[in-house]
Write a protein that holds these residues in place. Structure first.
Motif, PDB file in Angstrom:
ATOM      1  N   LYS A 208       0.884  -1.333   0.136  1.00  0.00           N
ATOM      2  CA  LYS A 208       0.098   0.091  -0.024  1.00  0.00           C
ATOM      3  C   LYS A 208       0.877   1.331   0.327  1.00  0.00           C
ATOM      4  CE  LYS A 208      -4.116  -2.165   2.181  1.00  0.00           C
ATOM      5  NZ  LYS A 208      -4.959  -2.051   3.454  1.00  0.00           N
ATOM      6  N   ARG A 210       1.456   4.655   1.796  1.00  0.00           N
ATOM      7  CA  ARG A 210       0.760   5.141   3.144  1.00  0.00           C
ATOM      8  C   ARG A 210       1.719   6.370   3.413  1.00  0.00           C
ATOM      9  NH1 ARG A 210      -2.164   2.526   6.878  1.00  0.00           N
ATOM     10  NH2 ARG A 210      -1.684   0.368   5.861  1.00  0.00           N
ATOM     11  N   ILE A 230      -3.343   5.575   1.358  1.00  0.00           N
ATOM     12  CA  ILE A 230      -3.612   5.638   2.870  1.00  0.00           C
ATOM     13  C   ILE A 230      -3.159   6.846   3.327  1.00  0.00           C
ATOM     14  CG2 ILE A 230      -4.173   4.719   4.835  1.00  0.00           C
ATOM     15  CD1 ILE A 230      -4.223   2.081   3.562  1.00  0.00           C
ATOM     16  N   GLU A 232      -2.779   8.711   7.029  1.00  0.00           N
ATOM     17  CA  GLU A 232      -3.221   8.761   8.309  1.00  0.00           C
ATOM     18  C   GLU A 232      -3.107  10.021   8.848  1.00  0.00           C
ATOM     19  OE1 GLU A 232      -0.670   5.835  10.126  1.00  0.00           O
ATOM     20  OE2 GLU A 232      -1.316   4.000   9.045  1.00  0.00           O
ATOM     21  N   GLN A 237      -8.341   6.900   9.225  1.00  0.00           N
ATOM     22  CA  GLN A 237      -7.340   6.793   8.028  1.00  0.00           C
ATOM     23  C   GLN A 237      -8.246   7.071   6.841  1.00  0.00           C
ATOM     24  OE1 GLN A 237      -6.377   2.600   7.360  1.00  0.00           O
ATOM     25  NE2 GLN A 237      -4.670   3.002   9.084  1.00  0.00           N
ATOM     26  N   GLU A 239      -8.772   6.251   2.810  1.00  0.00           N
ATOM     27  CA  GLU A 239      -8.072   5.190   1.670  1.00  0.00           C
ATOM     28  C   GLU A 239      -8.742   5.638   0.291  1.00  0.00           C
ATOM     29  OE1 GLU A 239      -8.339   0.475   0.644  1.00  0.00           O
ATOM     30  OE2 GLU A 239      -8.399   1.070   2.693  1.00  0.00           O
TER      31      GLU A 239
END
Length: 376
Positions: A208, A210, A230, A232, A237, A239
Motif C-alpha cells: 500500500k 501510505r 492511505i 493517516e 485513515q 483510503e
C-alpha cells in the motif's frame, strides 16, 4: 418576476432551490454590496437596493455577459450573505480604508506573509532546508533519487529496486511556510503551513501507499488500483485509489475535516466507516464522523494562496493567521463573539488582513514584533 424579499431569495439560493430570476437577483445584490464596500447594510438600504435590482431585471437592463461573468467570482459569498443579513455576520473585503474615514488603518509593526519553504528529514537524520538547497539532485537513498526542480518542488524518482522499505522521510513546513511535493508514484501533495508528511522513500508499505499527515494538505493521488493510497491523520485513515481531496488535521483544531473534490474516498476510525462522494466533507470529532455538502472553493482557498472566511469566529481566523504569518496571538479581555466572512490574498502583509477585519468595527488589533493583540 414576482417581487420578493431579498432575504427570502438569498435563503433559497443558499438551499439550492431557486429559479433563474432569483439567481440573477442574488448575483446582482451581492455585486452591489461588494462594490459599496460596506460592513453593514441597514434595512432601508436593503429594500432600496432590492427594488432597484428587480426593476432592472424586469426592464431587461442587465446584459447576459454580466450575469455569466459575475457568478463565479461571488458564488462563495451566497451562504455567507444569508448569515450576514439574518444573523448579523460581518463582511469585509480587501480594498483599504476603515469604517470611519475611508483611510487604511496603519499598524506600527507589520509582518510579511509566509513563503515557499520546508525541511526534508531523511532516514539518516540529515535535515535539508529546501529553500537553501540548489536545484537538482539533493539526496539518494533506498534506490530513490530526491530532486529539487527549477520551480522549487521536491520530486522522488525510483531509480532501482531496493529491498529496504523502511527508509522514512518527513517533509515539514514550519509556521509561515508552504510547499509542494511529488511522491514516487507521481502523486502530488500541497502542504499548508505548520504541517508534516511522513512516508517511506519508495512510498511502499506492505503493498500500500501510505503517508502520515499532521496539519493540512491537499492530495492529488495518482491512480493505481493495485496499491491503495492511505492517509493517516491522528487515528483516522483515508483510503483512495486515485482522487483529489483535502485533509485538515491540525492538533489545535477540534475536528479533522476531509473534503473530496474528485473520485471517492473511504474514511475509517475505530470501526466507523464513511464513504465520500465529490463535494462532500467529513467531520471527525473523536471518532464520531458526520458528512455534509461542502463549498470546496472555501476549503481549498489556502492552496490557491487566498484566505476565504465563511462565518468564522475570530479565534478560527486568528489560528489561520498565526500559522501562515508565524505570529503569536494574544487576546486582551473577552474575544469578539461575532463571526466574519470575506476574502483576501495570503500574499498580503498581515496588516492588510487585520485592516480588513478591523474595518467591521467589531474587532481591534495591535502588532508588537511577532505578537498580535486582539480586543473588542
Amino acid at each position: 418576476m414576482e417581487k420578493k424579499d431579498i432575504k427570502e431569495i438569498l435563503k433559497k439560493v443558499d438551499a439550492g432551490e431557486y429559479t433563474e430570476d432569483e439567481e440573477q437577483v442574488a448575483k446582482l445584490w451581492l455585486f452591489q454590496l461588494n462594490n459599496k464596500n460596506k460592513a453593514q447594510v441597514s434595512e432601508p438600504e436593503l429594500t432600496e437596493v432590492s427594488q432597484r435590482i428587480l426593476a432592472r431585471l424586469e426592464n431587461h437592463e442587465v446584459p447576459a455577459t454580466i450575469i455569466r461573468s459575475l457568478w463565479p467570482r461571488i458564488a462563495v459569498a451566497v451562504a455567507a450573505a444569508v448569515a450576514f443579513i439574518v444573523l448579523g455576520v460581518y463582511f469585509f473585503n480587501y480594498s483599504g480604508g476603515n469604517k470611519k474615514d475611508g483611510q487604511a488603518i496603519q499598524y506600527a509593526n507589520d509582518v510579511a506573509p509566509g513563503k515557499f519553504g520546508a525541511t526534508l528529514t531523511l532516514a539518516s537524520g540529515k535535515k535539508i532546508r529546501l529553500a537553501d538547497a540548489v536545484n537538482g539532485e539533493i539526496a539518494k537513498e533506498a534506490g530513490i533519487v530526491v530532486t529539487k526542480t527549477a520551480d522549487g518542488q521536491i520530486t522522488y524518482e525510483i531509480k532501482e529496486t531496493a529491498n529496504d522499505e523502511n527508509k522514512i522521510n518527513t517533509l515539514t513546513t514550519a509556521k509561515g511556510e508552504t510547499y509542494i511535493l511529488v511522491l514516487p508514484d507521481q502523486s502530488k501533495v500541497w502542504m499548508n503551513a505548520a504541517s508534516s508528511l511522513t512516508y517511506t522513500a519508495n512510498l511502499t508499505d506492505h503493498g500500500k501507499r501510505r503517508v502520515k499527515l499532521s496539519g493540512e494538505a491537499y492530495f492529488q493521488v495518482a491512480k493505481d488500483k493495485a496499491h491503495p493510497f492511505i492517509v493517516e491523520a491522528g487515528d483516522q485513515q483515508v483510503e483512495v485509489l486515485g482522487t483529489q481531496f483535502n485533509v485538515n488535521a491540525y492538533s489545535d483544531e477540534s475536528v479533522i475535516s476531509t473534503t473530496l473534490l474528485e473520485g471517492s474516498v473511504k474514511l475509517s476510525e475505530s470501526g466507523t466507516v464513511r464513504m465520500l462522494i465529490p463535494g462532500q466533507q467529513a467531520i471527525n470529532r473523536g471518532g464520531s464522523i458526520s458528512t455534509h455538502q461542502a463549498n470546496t472553493s472555501l476549503v481549498t482557498a489556502w492552496k490557491n494562496n487566498n484566505f476565504i472566511f465563511d462565518r468564522l469566529s475570530i479565534q478560527e481566523i486568528m489560528r489561520m493567521i498565526s500559522r501562515w504569518y508565524n505570529v503569536e496571538v494574544i487576546y486582551e479581555g473577552t474575544a469578539p463573539k461575532e463571526t466574519f466572512w470575506g476574502s483576501i490574498s495570503r500574499f498580503e502583509n498581515v496588516g492588510k488582513v487585520l485592516n480588513a477585519l478591523e474595518r467591521t468595527g467589531n474587532v481591534h488589533f495591535k502588532i508588537e514584533e511577532r505578537r498580535i493583540y486582539v480586543s473588542q
